[in-house]
Design a protein around this motif. Structure first.
Motif, PDB file in Angstrom:
ATOM      1  N   UNK A  63       1.372 -34.845  11.453  1.00  0.00           N
ATOM      2  CA  UNK A  63       0.161 -35.649  11.210  1.00  0.00           C
ATOM      3  C   UNK A  63      -1.036 -34.742  10.872  1.00  0.00           C
ATOM      4  N   UNK A  64      -2.000 -35.300  10.157  1.00  0.00           N
ATOM      5  CA  UNK A  64      -3.184 -34.560   9.717  1.00  0.00           C
ATOM      6  C   UNK A  64      -3.891 -33.867  10.883  1.00  0.00           C
ATOM      7  N   UNK A  65      -4.037 -34.543  12.010  1.00  0.00           N
ATOM      8  CA  UNK A  65      -4.761 -33.955  13.149  1.00  0.00           C
ATOM      9  C   UNK A  65      -4.049 -32.710  13.670  1.00  0.00           C
ATOM     10  N   UNK A  66      -2.724 -32.703  13.625  1.00  0.00           N
ATOM     11  CA  UNK A  66      -1.966 -31.531  14.062  1.00  0.00           C
ATOM     12  C   UNK A  66      -2.087 -30.395  13.053  1.00  0.00           C
ATOM     13  N   UNK A  67      -2.074 -30.731  11.763  1.00  0.00           N
ATOM     14  CA  UNK A  67      -2.234 -29.690  10.739  1.00  0.00           C
ATOM     15  C   UNK A  67      -3.615 -29.044  10.844  1.00  0.00           C
ATOM     16  N   UNK A  68      -4.647 -29.855  11.124  1.00  0.00           N
ATOM     17  CA  UNK A  68      -5.997 -29.315  11.297  1.00  0.00           C
ATOM     18  C   UNK A  68      -6.042 -28.345  12.472  1.00  0.00           C
ATOM     19  N   UNK A  69      -5.427 -28.746  13.569  1.00  0.00           N
ATOM     20  CA  UNK A  69      -5.392 -27.908  14.767  1.00  0.00           C
ATOM     21  C   UNK A  69      -4.714 -26.567  14.460  1.00  0.00           C
ATOM     22  N   UNK A  70      -3.585 -26.614  13.790  1.00  0.00           N
ATOM     23  CA  UNK A  70      -2.852 -25.399  13.440  1.00  0.00           C
ATOM     24  C   UNK A  70      -3.671 -24.524  12.504  1.00  0.00           C
ATOM     25  N   UNK A  71      -4.305 -25.119  11.516  1.00  0.00           N
ATOM     26  CA  UNK A  71      -5.094 -24.348  10.557  1.00  0.00           C
ATOM     27  C   UNK A  71      -6.263 -23.656  11.252  1.00  0.00           C
ATOM     28  N   UNK A  72      -6.951 -24.349  12.139  1.00  0.00           N
ATOM     29  CA  UNK A  72      -8.072 -23.733  12.846  1.00  0.00           C
ATOM     30  C   UNK A  72      -7.594 -22.572  13.716  1.00  0.00           C
ATOM     31  N   UNK A  73      -6.456 -22.736  14.370  1.00  0.00           N
ATOM     32  CA  UNK A  73      -5.905 -21.652  15.200  1.00  0.00           C
ATOM     33  C   UNK A  73      -5.509 -20.468  14.321  1.00  0.00           C
ATOM     34  N   UNK A  74      -4.877 -20.773  13.185  1.00  0.00           N
ATOM     35  CA  UNK A  74      -4.452 -19.718  12.266  1.00  0.00           C
ATOM     36  C   UNK A  74      -5.642 -18.925  11.756  1.00  0.00           C
ATOM     37  N   UNK A  75      -6.780 -19.584  11.617  1.00  0.00           N
ATOM     38  CA  UNK A  75      -7.969 -18.912  11.116  1.00  0.00           C
ATOM     39  C   UNK A  75      -8.684 -18.114  12.200  1.00  0.00           C
ATOM     40  N   UNK A  76      -8.146 -18.157  13.413  1.00  0.00           N
ATOM     41  CA  UNK A  76      -8.704 -17.331  14.474  1.00  0.00           C
ATOM     42  C   UNK A  76      -9.699 -18.022  15.377  1.00  0.00           C
TER      43      UNK A  76
END
Length: 155
Positions: free
Chosen positions: A110-123
């Protein structure tokens, strides 16, 4: 000396514009940096009615800037992601196949999970992610743990 609200805003803008621009330039490209500076000061404009009551304008401006940056990062599409960047440190950082597999797995979330992962990946820290997504830092950590399990199951 008493300044009108518009004059106060102009003084803050003139004083802090270079610092805010520098903040964004360190984190993104030139075009995005300019846009985010303008967005920051447009959001500051909403504070005009209570600007006289604000004791530390610099703190307010950089708080707004940080939120503008996090919002921008949430809007970006997930382009590249690998298991290494997300959760684990392995020796297969250059393994293109695993990166593609992980991208495909993440794309079905889901979009909310992808956002969470992207923010974590960005540090971003759990606290920063929580503020951006409107949840607590502990909820961020819990969701990341659940996502790790989910991605392992999908493999």
């Amino acid at each position: 000396m008493n300044y009108s609200i518009d004059e106060q805003f102009d003084r803050i803008y003139e004083k802090l514009y270079p610092a805010v621009l520098s903040y964004f330039r360190k984190r993104t490209n030139e075009d995005d940096a300019e846009d985010m500076v303008q967005t920051t000061f447009m959001k500051l404009w909403a504070y005009l009615p209570c600007l006289e009551q604000i004791k530390n304008a610099k703190s307010l401006v950089f708080s707004i800037a940080k939120h503008v940056y996090c919002d921008k990062m949430r809007q970006k599409k997930l382009l590249e992601i690998s298991e290494n960047e997300l959760f684990y440190e392995t020796e297969s950082k250059g393994d293109f196949t695993k990166q593609i597999e992980m991208q495909m797995l993440v794309s079905v979330l889901p979009q909310k999970d992808r956002e969470l992962i992207e923010l974590r990946r960005m540090g971003c820290s759990s606290r920063e992610i929580g503020k951006t997504l409107g949840i607590s830092a502990s909820a961020v950590r819990s969701r990341l743990q659940e996502l790790r399990k989910k991605l392992k199951e999908l493999k």
